[in-house]
Design an enzyme around this catalytic site. Structure first.
Site, PDB file in Angstrom:
ATOM      1  CG  ASP A  80      24.471 -10.834 -54.240  1.00 27.96           C
ATOM      2  OD1 ASP A  80      23.623 -11.270 -53.447  1.00 27.96           O
ATOM      3  OD2 ASP A  80      25.538 -10.301 -53.864  1.00 27.96           O
ATOM      4  CD  GLU A 174      24.865 -12.156 -48.109  1.00 26.96           C
ATOM      5  OE1 GLU A 174      25.155 -12.489 -46.943  1.00 26.96           O
ATOM      6  OE2 GLU A 174      25.478 -12.580 -49.127  1.00 26.96           O
TER       7      GLU A 174
END
Length: 410
Positions: A80, A174
């Site tokens: 991400d 994350e």
């Protein structure tokens, strides 16, 4: 390594921005698309134990090529990008042989300037990959993914380089603190790992903040403004008082190195109720406790001073300093240092002024320091990476695999 840049430029076209208000995993559809593409690419590599689960954790393993026992090690990066800036329609540009001065980003007036970012003075002669000034780049952490993939491909093409089992893991979400939530350490199979999620060349990190989040709720009384005299209590003014009474020297823009901070990261305002979100960070457990106590003290003081309305706070712990879980295994750091030195990279051991998947994973039984990617200015439109730094990161990954195997050679 010739595919490294092409691979990275392809990866950043995936819109994988995580969404903190979505509590599903992954939090965004784009991460599902990217995870599937990475899974298919790993399958093409012919690796063993390649998998993608329903939460889009991607894992694979390059099997050992030596006849003796070597501990399995891992390399982990996240898929991400941060919610702080758009990750949609990323249009990277390559600046060849940078010789100093401002770099124009895209067609507008936005520039990448060494006045604002002095580290550019150290990068003359390098080839940079920048944004077009409208989005982040995504080198955090697609550079790490590209480097891991290229390193694995290089090891496959060079079977003369000894290595044990190399475990690969790509995680979702994350950037919103959830990357390790559903990480299956046992399935991953490594004795220790390295997150490839750092910044400038040479970074080697095994300390990070202890982190907590505080929700400060300011309660007012909503009354129609036409009949509000003596009745209305606007919670936004209470919130403003609270913000003003927090010490300015503890803001992140006033701190560095091992100094912690209290960071106002979000505000949701309304007449009847306003909510402030603070990140509380410190490298020491006691330091974190002191900052939490300070925030609670400020809440109590404001409540005493208010004639009407009230303030309340809820503090939740997020992650801990991984130092205590890594220091008992000094060889993990020593191998990485030696690998960097043999790749003509000077190790830069420094604390992570934030949190990583590695911190959570270290407390889940997988010691996991962090190494550099060659990226700079993460989470914003001035993010960039150096091609040379990315190449060095990939080479260090290869060398860590080799040094680990040689360490256990009988």
């Amino acid at each position: 390594m010739e595919n490294l840049v092409e691979r990275f430029l392809r990866y950043v076209t995936f819109d994988t921005q995580s969404k903190p208000k979505n509590h599903h995993c992954p939090s965004s559809t784009g991460q599902k698309v990217f995870a599937k593409a990475l899974y298919e690419e790993l399958c093409e590599f012919g690796l063993s134990d390649t998998s993608i689960d329903d939460r889009c954790y991607v894992m694979a393993k390059l099997k050992s090529n030596v006849p003796y026992d070597v501990p399995a090690i891992g390399f982990i990066s996240h898929m991400d990008t941060a919610p702080d800036a758009s990750g949609k329609n990323v249009k990277p540009q390559i600046v060849e042989n940078y010789q100093g001065g401002d770099i124009a980003l895209g067609k507008g007036d936005e520039v990448l300037s060494p006045i604002q970012y002095p580290e550019l003075h150290t990068l003359h002669g390098c080839n940079l990959i920048t944004t077009d000034g409208t989005t982040l780049l995504g080198s955090d952490d697609k550079a790490g993914i590209a480097e891991i993939m290229s390193a694995i491909q290089f090891l496959q093409a060079h079977p003369e380089i000894p290595h044990g089992d190399i475990c690969i893991g790509f995680t979702p979400d994350e950037e919103i603190g959830r990357g390790a939530n559903h990480f299956d350490v046992e399935k991953f199979g490594a004795q220790w790992a390295y997150t490839v999620d750092g910044g400038p060349v040479g970074e080697l990190e095994y300390e990070n903040f202890n982190g907590s989040t505080a929700q400060v709720i300011c309660n007012g009384v909503s009354v129609h403004p036409g009949t509000a005299k003596g009745k209305l209590v606007n919670s936004m003014y209470i919130a403003a008082q609270f913000i003003e009474q927090m010490p300015t020297e503890m803001r992140p823009e006033q701190t560095q190195g091992y100094e912690g901070f209290i960071h106002l990261t979000a505000a949701k305002m309304g007449v009847a109720k306003s909510e402030l979100t603070y990140f509380i960070r410190d490298f020491e457990t006691q330091g974190l406790a002191d900052k939490k106590a300070l925030l609670e003290q400020k809440v109590a003081e404001l409540n005493k001073s208010l004639r009407k309305g009230s303030v309340e706070v809820t503090i939740t712990d997020s992650y801990q300093n991984m130092r205590e879980k890594i220091e008992p295994y000094p060889h993990i750091i020593e191998i990485a240092k030696l690998a960097m030195e043999e790749c003509d990279v000077e190790p830069l051991i420094k604390p992570v002024r934030g949190g990583t998947d590695g911190a959570r994973l270290s407390f889940m039984g997988l010691p996991c320091p962090n190494i550099f990617t060659g990226g700079y200015n993460f989470h914003g439109i001035h993010e960039f990476a150096t091609i040379e730094g990315m190449e060095q990161a990939a080479k260090v990954i290869v060398k860590i695999a080799e040094k680990t195997a040689l360490r256990y050679q009988s």
